[in-house]
Design a protein around this motif. Sequence first.
Motif, PDB file in Angstrom:
ATOM      1  N   ALA A  60       0.848  -1.196   0.000  1.00  0.00           N
ATOM      2  CA  ALA A  60       0.000   0.000   0.000  1.00  0.00           C
ATOM      3  C   ALA A  60       0.880   1.240   0.000  1.00  0.00           C
ATOM      4  O   ALA A  60       1.874   1.308   0.725  1.00  0.00           O
ATOM      5  CB  ALA A  60      -0.907  -0.001   1.223  1.00  0.00           C
ATOM      6  N   LYS A  61       0.519   2.217  -0.816  1.00  0.00           N
ATOM      7  CA  LYS A  61       1.277   3.465  -0.917  1.00  0.00           C
ATOM      8  C   LYS A  61       0.467   4.666  -0.430  1.00  0.00           C
ATOM      9  O   LYS A  61       0.980   5.521   0.260  1.00  0.00           O
ATOM     10  CB  LYS A  61       1.713   3.707  -2.370  1.00  0.00           C
ATOM     11  N   VAL A  62      -0.819   4.696  -0.845  1.00  0.00           N
ATOM     12  CA  VAL A  62      -1.696   5.815  -0.502  1.00  0.00           C
ATOM     13  C   VAL A  62      -3.047   5.239  -0.100  1.00  0.00           C
ATOM     14  O   VAL A  62      -3.536   4.287  -0.715  1.00  0.00           O
ATOM     15  CB  VAL A  62      -1.876   6.772  -1.717  1.00  0.00           C
ATOM     16  N   VAL A  63      -3.625   5.807   0.951  1.00  0.00           N
ATOM     17  CA  VAL A  63      -4.950   5.373   1.383  1.00  0.00           C
ATOM     18  C   VAL A  63      -5.854   6.602   1.471  1.00  0.00           C
ATOM     19  O   VAL A  63      -5.403   7.688   1.850  1.00  0.00           O
ATOM     20  CB  VAL A  63      -4.903   4.592   2.710  1.00  0.00           C
ATOM     21  N   ALA A  64      -7.112   6.409   1.080  1.00  0.00           N
ATOM     22  CA  ALA A  64      -8.102   7.485   1.132  1.00  0.00           C
ATOM     23  C   ALA A  64      -9.337   6.993   1.873  1.00  0.00           C
ATOM     24  O   ALA A  64      -9.779   5.859   1.660  1.00  0.00           O
ATOM     25  CB  ALA A  64      -8.483   7.916  -0.281  1.00  0.00           C
ATOM     26  N   ASP A  65      -9.869   7.840   2.729  1.00  0.00           N
ATOM     27  CA  ASP A  65     -11.168   7.570   3.347  1.00  0.00           C
ATOM     28  C   ASP A  65     -12.214   7.997   2.328  1.00  0.00           C
ATOM     29  O   ASP A  65     -12.146   9.114   1.793  1.00  0.00           O
ATOM     30  CB  ASP A  65     -11.327   8.368   4.638  1.00  0.00           C
ATOM     31  N   ILE A  66     -13.165   7.110   2.041  1.00  0.00           N
ATOM     32  CA  ILE A  66     -14.093   7.350   0.933  1.00  0.00           C
ATOM     33  C   ILE A  66     -15.555   7.265   1.349  1.00  0.00           C
ATOM     34  O   ILE A  66     -15.886   6.715   2.398  1.00  0.00           O
ATOM     35  CB  ILE A  66     -13.859   6.345  -0.216  1.00  0.00           C
ATOM     36  N   GLN A  67     -16.368   7.798   0.463  1.00  0.00           N
ATOM     37  CA  GLN A  67     -17.819   7.684   0.521  1.00  0.00           C
ATOM     38  C   GLN A  67     -18.294   7.399  -0.898  1.00  0.00           C
ATOM     39  O   GLN A  67     -17.723   7.912  -1.864  1.00  0.00           O
ATOM     40  CB  GLN A  67     -18.444   8.999   0.989  1.00  0.00           C
ATOM     41  N   VAL A  68     -19.337   6.607  -1.033  1.00  0.00           N
ATOM     42  CA  VAL A  68     -19.927   6.329  -2.339  1.00  0.00           C
ATOM     43  C   VAL A  68     -20.954   7.425  -2.634  1.00  0.00           C
ATOM     44  O   VAL A  68     -21.823   7.706  -1.810  1.00  0.00           O
ATOM     45  CB  VAL A  68     -20.614   4.947  -2.372  1.00  0.00           C
ATOM     46  N   VAL A  69     -20.843   8.039  -3.810  1.00  0.00           N
ATOM     47  CA  VAL A  69     -21.783   9.081  -4.220  1.00  0.00           C
ATOM     48  C   VAL A  69     -22.876   8.477  -5.092  1.00  0.00           C
ATOM     49  O   VAL A  69     -24.057   8.717  -4.881  1.00  0.00           O
ATOM     50  CB  VAL A  69     -21.075  10.221  -4.970  1.00  0.00           C
ATOM     51  N   GLY A  70     -22.469   7.696  -6.090  1.00  0.00           N
ATOM     52  CA  GLY A  70     -23.443   7.089  -6.976  1.00  0.00           C
ATOM     53  C   GLY A  70     -22.771   6.326  -8.097  1.00  0.00           C
ATOM     54  O   GLY A  70     -21.538   6.217  -8.136  1.00  0.00           O
ATOM     55  N   THR A  71     -23.599   5.804  -9.002  1.00  0.00           N
ATOM     56  CA  THR A  71     -23.118   5.013 -10.121  1.00  0.00           C
ATOM     57  C   THR A  71     -23.845   5.424 -11.397  1.00  0.00           C
ATOM     58  O   THR A  71     -24.977   5.908 -11.355  1.00  0.00           O
ATOM     59  CB  THR A  71     -23.359   3.510  -9.889  1.00  0.00           C
ATOM     60  N   THR A  72     -23.172   5.206 -12.525  1.00  0.00           N
ATOM     61  CA  THR A  72     -23.825   5.362 -13.825  1.00  0.00           C
ATOM     62  C   THR A  72     -23.956   3.984 -14.456  1.00  0.00           C
ATOM     63  O   THR A  72     -23.143   3.090 -14.188  1.00  0.00           O
ATOM     64  CB  THR A  72     -23.017   6.280 -14.765  1.00  0.00           C
ATOM     65  N   SER A  73     -24.977   3.836 -15.279  1.00  0.00           N
ATOM     66  CA  SER A  73     -25.205   2.575 -15.981  1.00  0.00           C
ATOM     67  C   SER A  73     -25.557   2.864 -17.428  1.00  0.00           C
ATOM     68  O   SER A  73     -26.554   3.533 -17.712  1.00  0.00           O
ATOM     69  CB  SER A  73     -26.347   1.801 -15.326  1.00  0.00           C
ATOM     70  N   GLN A  74     -24.713   2.364 -18.338  1.00  0.00           N
ATOM     71  CA  GLN A  74     -25.014   2.510 -19.767  1.00  0.00           C
ATOM     72  C   GLN A  74     -26.276   1.739 -20.116  1.00  0.00           C
ATOM     73  O   GLN A  74     -27.096   2.203 -20.908  1.00  0.00           O
ATOM     74  CB  GLN A  74     -23.836   2.022 -20.619  1.00  0.00           C
ATOM     75  N   ASN A  75     -26.448   0.554 -19.526  1.00  0.00           N
ATOM     76  CA  ASN A  75     -27.641  -0.257 -19.817  1.00  0.00           C
ATOM     77  C   ASN A  75     -28.916   0.448 -19.396  1.00  0.00           C
ATOM     78  O   ASN A  75     -29.899   0.478 -20.133  1.00  0.00           O
ATOM     79  CB  ASN A  75     -27.555  -1.621 -19.126  1.00  0.00           C
ATOM     80  N   ALA A  76     -28.925   1.014 -18.202  1.00  0.00           N
ATOM     81  CA  ALA A  76     -30.112   1.712 -17.702  1.00  0.00           C
ATOM     82  C   ALA A  76     -30.203   3.127 -18.259  1.00  0.00           C
ATOM     83  O   ALA A  76     -31.275   3.723 -18.288  1.00  0.00           O
ATOM     84  CB  ALA A  76     -30.110   1.752 -16.181  1.00  0.00           C
TER      85      ALA A  76
END
Length: 160
Positions: free
Chosen positions: A57-73
């Motif tokens: 491991a070199k870099v770590v980030a604390d994250i949150q999920v915002v959303g997703t895109t879907s080409q199918n939908a």
Amino acid sequence: MAKTNNPDWYAKWRHDAVHILQEQNARLKEQFRLNSWPRYDYDLAARQLTFSENGRAKVVADIQVVGTTSQNAGNWLWAWANSHWPADCIEEAQRARSFGEDHGIEELTSGYVEDDDLNGLGWELTAVTARICGAVGAYRPPRDEGGGLFLLYRDVRWVL
């Protein structure tokens, strides 16, 4: 921009959010060499994204999920509208929704948002969320096809 009903000030505010996020991401990319690490892994239980090289491991980030895109939908799906994500991983997306409710911003309160440019839409809504929440940056993991996952950085640091 997605065609929605929003307050008059929102279009410029949203546009400015995109530029703020672009500047933040450019600084993080330079400071932490984010484009140079050959591997990334995210751990939703720990709410962390780790960039690594040769198994270290070199870099770590604390994250949150915002959303997703879907080409199918053909749309963006907010993390708060997707029961797949643990509640503690979508706190910032929830804050964006609350902001949208407080200010009458339709695209922040509709679970799905449609647009012809889904990647652009994903970055724009992520930038808005980053601005609302004071995030330090954002990330979209590379994906060959189908759509994208958009994450906020709450914090980024070197692994010592």
